[in-house]
Write a protein that holds these residues in place. Structure first.
Motif, PDB file in Angstrom:
ATOM      1  N   PRO A   1      47.256  41.647  46.840  1.00 46.74           N
ATOM      2  CA  PRO A   1      46.370  41.242  45.738  1.00 46.74           C
ATOM      3  C   PRO A   1      47.139  40.746  44.517  1.00 46.74           C
ATOM      4  CG  PRO A   1      46.359  43.623  46.020  1.00 46.74           C
ATOM      5  CD  PRO A   1      47.065  43.047  47.204  1.00 46.74           C
TER       6      PRO A   1
ATOM      7  N   LYS B   1      44.559  40.434  55.504  1.00 50.26           N
ATOM      8  CA  LYS B   1      44.443  40.114  54.078  1.00 50.26           C
ATOM      9  C   LYS B   1      45.555  39.167  53.616  1.00 50.26           C
ATOM     10  CE  LYS B   1      42.109  44.362  52.621  1.00 50.26           C
ATOM     11  NZ  LYS B   1      42.222  45.591  51.783  1.00 50.26           N
TER      12      LYS B   1
ATOM     13  N   TYR C   1      41.391  40.861  36.552  1.00 46.10           N
ATOM     14  CA  TYR C   1      42.820  40.848  36.881  1.00 46.10           C
ATOM     15  C   TYR C   1      43.670  41.565  35.839  1.00 46.10           C
ATOM     16  CZ  TYR C   1      41.286  37.265  40.180  1.00 46.10           C
ATOM     17  OH  TYR C   1      40.644  36.584  41.185  1.00 46.10           O
TER      18      TYR C   1
ATOM     19  N   PHE D   1      40.571  44.112  41.148  1.00 41.39           N
ATOM     20  CA  PHE D   1      40.839  42.794  41.740  1.00 41.39           C
ATOM     21  C   PHE D   1      39.575  42.248  42.398  1.00 41.39           C
ATOM     22  CE2 PHE D   1      41.845  40.642  45.787  1.00 41.39           C
ATOM     23  CZ  PHE D   1      42.392  39.457  45.295  1.00 41.39           C
TER      24      PHE D   1
ATOM     25  N   GLU E   1      45.674  34.618  51.922  1.00 42.05           N
ATOM     26  CA  GLU E   1      46.310  34.386  50.620  1.00 42.05           C
ATOM     27  C   GLU E   1      47.516  33.439  50.760  1.00 42.05           C
ATOM     28  OE1 GLU E   1      44.724  35.236  48.109  1.00 42.05           O
ATOM     29  OE2 GLU E   1      43.316  36.584  49.149  1.00 42.05           O
TER      30      GLU E   1
ATOM     31  N   TYR F   1      43.042  47.538  43.063  1.00 44.60           N
ATOM     32  CA  TYR F   1      42.410  46.642  44.044  1.00 44.60           C
ATOM     33  C   TYR F   1      40.917  46.529  43.782  1.00 44.60           C
ATOM     34  CZ  TYR F   1      41.408  44.384  48.495  1.00 44.60           C
ATOM     35  OH  TYR F   1      41.013  43.476  49.451  1.00 44.60           O
TER      36      TYR F   1
ATOM     37  N   SER G   1      49.551  46.488  48.060  1.00 38.17           N
ATOM     38  CA  SER G   1      49.312  46.110  46.661  1.00 38.17           C
ATOM     39  C   SER G   1      49.965  44.781  46.315  1.00 38.17           C
ATOM     40  CB  SER G   1      49.830  47.211  45.724  1.00 38.17           C
ATOM     41  OG  SER G   1      48.961  48.323  45.756  1.00 38.17           O
TER      42      SER G   1
END
Length: 574
Positions: free
Chosen positions: A297, A333, A268, A263, A337, A260, A294
């Protein structure tokens, strides 16, 4: 007749009782460290067991307490007390109403035994009680910092829960986002792991240091400590304690955090394998929340790389896991996304829904944290007010105590002064008494001497009379008579001295009342005061009784007194 089926419950109960007694018997006269590991291996799992039996739990506690009292084992006595406290922290919902009294009693006992390790353990559990059950964060930190002060007084090798104490205090600060304060405390916990050979929380604590730096957006420092945490988790040379950390699980967790971190840096290529490793490890342990952490991300990376199908799978799996384990804080989070994903997929409607949800959940979590902070501030203010009132009451108590003590001092001083005055008066009284006794003795002697002297004068008068009778017959007797003087100047002076001792100031008062008295009249009055007869006075003065009558007559005329009795009263009263 007893059957095996009927005997089985009895045998289980009997064997369990024997096991419990044997277990606590093994702790007799054992150091604190062995008591701690029994607590971690046996008592903690028993408390966390959903099928626990409260009756049997308290039977065990009482057996431990009775065994401790019978054998006068203070360490086992404290263990029994801690077992009971831990039950009150973990089990009752809402918390047991007498739990604070139980803590007070346990802490007082530890203080009485001068057992710093027990006091630190109780302080830790007390703080945990206020953090987890009561939600009084100010009192939580108060007890945690009391514990923290005590940690400096214990020998680390004899106190295996030392890392746990630092860990709990650091975790409380982390909970309130006090990352700068939490970092050194987590480091102390790791150092304590080495000094106690108890590495149960070491990888977790080092990982938490990395998380603190990550929250502070200091990603290089975060990576440094994550790598150190990973090395701890993979170190097979660390001594194994009776309760050890799950190295495989922690390798996965820390790998996910490092991933992370990559990230967040935008690297990446390094992030993907580490995040996947964490997902696999979490799913192996059925830790769906950790796996979701996990997957989010990973999904975000796939969106960036336009692998939308794989991104959707990762993010939807994350959503499913989060709702299953009911960890809504992870949605903060996830929703942004998902909004990005559906925007990329051209589904503006869903994108807006998730964007709106992202704002809502963020605001909701921010509001909850604000409430938490406000609650903490409010509790702090209430605590300060309470302590101020307590201090005021203590000041009043001290003032009253001072006033009481002052009054006691004044009373004591007054008593001392009264005693001193009494002794002084008593001493003066004794002096006066002695003087009085001396004066009475002198008066008695003077009276005796005056009587003797008067008698002597009377004897002289008798001698004169005798000689007078024989004067014609003997020339020698006549010559002897002429040598005798009656009441000479020396005799009068001696007489006055004795008279003044017996009748102090009489002649002076007489002189004031009758200033023109002749010496003969003064002598007559003095002899009258002694209540001598006319014949005795005539003999003493060497005059005839007619002269005595003449003195008396003149005095009566001068004083204008009609009879002899009044004259005698006057002479007595001068």
């Amino acid at each position: 007749m007893w059957t095996l089926k009927k005997l089985l419950p009895f045998l289980v109960f009997l064997l369990n009782g024997l096991f419990v007694r044997a277990q606590f018997t093994e702790l007799l006269d054992k150091p604190h460290s062995e008591h701690y590991w029994m607590h971690r291996q046996y008592w903690l799992p028993k408390m966390l067991d959903a099928n626990r039996d409260s009756v049997s739990i308290f039977q065990e506690i009482e057996k431990a307490r009775h065994l401790a009292q019978t054998n006068k084992d203070e360490e086992l006595q404290m263990t029994a007390q801690l077992m009971e406290l831990f039950y009150y922290i973990i089990v009752p919902n809402p918390p047991h109403p007498l739990v604070d009294a139980q803590f007070e009693q346990a802490y007082s006992l530890a203080e009485k035994l001068d057992n710093s390790k027990a006091m630190a353990s109780i302080g830790r559990e007390w703080g945990m009680h206020y953090l987890l059950r009561v939600r009084n964060y100010e009192l939580c930190f108060e007890h945690y910092y009391d514990m923290y002060e005590l940690l400096g007084k214990v020998e680390p090798t004899t106190f295996p829960e030392l890392p746990s104490c630092y860990h709990d205090l650091a975790k409380a600060h982390y909970f309130f986002h006090d990352y700068r304060i939490a970092i050194p405390l987590y480091k102390q916990a790791v150092d304590a792991a080495y000094s106690t050979s108890n590495f149960e929380f070491a990888p977790s604590d080092m990982n938490s240091v990395g998380l603190c730096f990550q929250r502070l957006n200091e990603l290089d420092s975060a990576e440094y400590y994550f790598i150190m945490a990973l090395e701890l988790a993979e170190d097979t040379t660390l001594p194994k304690s009776p309760v050890h950390f799950n190295s495989r699980a922690w390798v996965g967790i820390i790998s996910g955090n490092i991933g992370y971190n990559h990230f967040l840096k935008g690297d990446y290529e390094k992030a993907i394998p580490l995040l996947k490793k964490d997902v696999a490890s979490a799913l192996q342990d059925n830790d769906l929340g950790l796996a979701a952490g996990s997957l989010i991300p990973l999904g975000a990376i796939e969106v960036e790389q336009e692998n939308l199908a794989l991104a959707e799978k990762h993010l939807m799996d994350a959503s499913k896991f989060i709702h299953k384990v009911q960890q809504p804080w992870r949605l903060e989070k996830l929703y942004p996304e998902l909004s990005k994903l559906f925007t990329a997929m051209g589904n503006r409607e869903l994108a807006l829904v998730y964007l709106d949800s992202a704002v809502t959940i963020k605001d909701s979590l921010a509001l909850e944290f604000s409430k938490l902070q406000v609650s903490r501030v409010q509790q702090k203010l209430e605590r300060e007010q309470y302590l101020a009132e307590l201090e005021e009451l203590e000041s009043e108590r001290e003032l009253k105590l001072f006033q009481r003590n002052g009054l006691i001092v004044v009373v004591v001083l007054l008593i001392i002064i009264v005693m001193l005055v009494f002794r002084a008066l008593q001493s003066r009284y004794r002096v006066k008494q002695l003087e009085l006794e001396k004066a009475e003795e002198e008066l008695r002697i003077a009276s005796d001497q005056l009587s003797v002297f008067t008698k002597h004068l009377a004897e002289k008068n008798q001698q004169i009379e005798k000689l007078s009778e024989n004067a014609d017959e003997s020339v020698e007797a006549l010559s002897e008579l002429q040598k005798i003087t009656i009441l000479t100047t020396e005799d009068w002076a001696y007489f006055k001295q004795l008279f003044e001792k017996v009748h102090v100031g009489y002649l002076s008062r007489l002189s004031e009342k009758l200033p023109n008295l002749s010496p003969a009249e003064t002598r007559f009055i003095a002899l009258s005061k002694l209540e001598l007869s006319s014949k005795e006075m005539a003999a003493v003065l060497g005059v005839g009784q007619a002269a005595i009558r003449q003195y008396r007559l003149r005095l009566r005329k001068r004083l204008d007194i009609s009879d002899q009795k009044e004259l005698q009263d006057f002479i007595r009263q001068v």
